[in-house]
Each structure stands twice: as structure tokens, then as C-alpha cells.
Design an enzyme around this catalytic site. Sequence first.
Site, PDB file in Angstrom:
ATOM      1  N   HIS A  50       0.836  -1.467  -0.168  1.00  0.00           N
ATOM      2  CA  HIS A  50       0.153   0.419   0.223  1.00  0.00           C
ATOM      3  C   HIS A  50       0.693   1.224  -0.324  1.00  0.00           C
ATOM      4  CE1 HIS A  50      -3.542   2.185   0.693  1.00  0.00           C
ATOM      5  NE2 HIS A  50      -3.343   2.951   1.623  1.00  0.00           N
ATOM      6  N   HIS A  97      -8.094   2.345  -4.014  1.00  0.00           N
ATOM      7  CA  HIS A  97      -8.527   2.776  -3.052  1.00  0.00           C
ATOM      8  C   HIS A  97      -9.256   1.342  -2.793  1.00  0.00           C
ATOM      9  CE1 HIS A  97      -7.419   5.903  -0.089  1.00  0.00           C
ATOM     10  NE2 HIS A  97      -6.989   5.227  -0.511  1.00  0.00           N
TER      11      HIS A  97
END
Length: 259
Positions: A50, A97
Site C-alpha cells: 500500500h 483504493h
Amino acid sequence: MSLTNDPAVTVDIAKELGLLAEEYEKIKTILGRNPNFNEISIYSVMWSEHCSYKNSIKWLKTLPREGSRLLAKAGEENAGLVDIGGGLACAFKIESHNHPSAIEPYQGAATGVGGIHRDIFTMGARPIASLNSLRFGNLNEEKTKHLLRGVVKGIGDYGNAFGVPTVGGEVFFDECYNTNPLVNAMSVGIVKVGKTVSATSHGVGNPVFIVGSATGKDGIHGASFASHDISEDSHEELPSVQVVIHLLKNFCWKLHLKQ
């Protein structure tokens, strides 16, 4: 400095935090000693997919990185920057996302939009438009309907509150996205050439101001959860504290004052 009740760090703890055994060994080499729990926690976040794109970066590096109109190289600043003539430059940023939206569709999508607008205006540019590309599973499934409603509302609410219109987008449905939707958002901004703000600062004594919500109970690991694999079995076990962490990330304004 480690707190007295922190566990002694082992390779098993490193693995629990999402690091590979070889990454744990590399951390020990870098530090010249065994990391304490705080340090291994920071590495686990910063070396997560991430935050560092450790698995996809090799593919990203194959994309073009040079050009006569390119004012900022890939990865050099918060967003890309292209000279469009007339003394103006176009700043743009795309961010996914996916996992945050799979867990909490409204907040996951909203903070994704907020993050890319942040990357535009922290370069000194003014966001003028946003776009998105969405993928969901079988629309006959109740879960898909829930994800679709939350993601669309999250994108719309954040854009409306921020005052930046969504000018384009696309959505497709396929059963391969039943567990993990794809939520890709893009922000576009305009800035005068030579009037951008750099994401880096040099010299001693530069203050950094961070404004945002307090970190949740999961601490800094609230963001790294988005790198974990999501399955039907693990879906309910993942934390939703990313709402707090990503709100902090997206509402932080980094101010670098050069001497």
C-alpha cells in the site's frame, strides 16, 4: 526507543506484520542490529504494498519516464506534471483504493479521492476535475449492491464537498470482482509553470506541520491492512480503522519551509 512491554522482535513477528523473512534479515543488516518492535512496525508499514508498491513497482518502472514536456519525473513529486503550453502545466494523479473500499466502501472511496486531490494541491496546483474507473462483481449480489452504493456516494460526497467536479468515469461488472472491487480515482489540476511546490525539503530546522485526526487503536498498522489479501473468509477479520488512518493521511497538509 522501545516500550518495556513490547515483545522481543523475531522473524515470526516480522511475518505477522506482513514482512518476508528476507526483508527481516535486510532490516537487521541496515540497522546493524535486531530491530525493536516500534522499528519493525514502521518498516512493515513503509515496506507494505500500500505504501511502497513493492510488488507492482517493477511494472510501474517500465512506463515512460522521460519527455520534452515532462516537468516532473515519475515518483519525483507528489503528482505528475506536464507542460501544456501558454505558461501552464497540468498536474495529475491516479490512485487505487481497492481494499479500503472492499472493507468500508463509502470511506474507502472518499478518502481515495481526497488523497489524490491532496497530492495535486500540495504541489501548488488547483484541482479542477476528477475521474474514476470502477469494477464491481455480480450486480445481482447484495454485497455488490452495497459496495456500489457506498463507493459511488463516497466519490460524489467528497468531490462535492471539495468543490471539484467529476467529469468522467466508467464502471463494469464481472463476477471476478465479487470479493475485491477496483476503485481507481484520478485528479487533474492546473498550475503556472515555475509556481509548483516541491514535496522535498533540505536543510536543518525546517518545520513540518501535520494536521488531522488522532491515530486509531491499531496505530500505524491501520493503513498497512490495505496490503493484505482479502478473501470471503478474511473479509470480516480486517480492521476498519483505516477510516481514521486514511482521514488523517488525506487531511494532512505538509508544509515545508526552506531556510
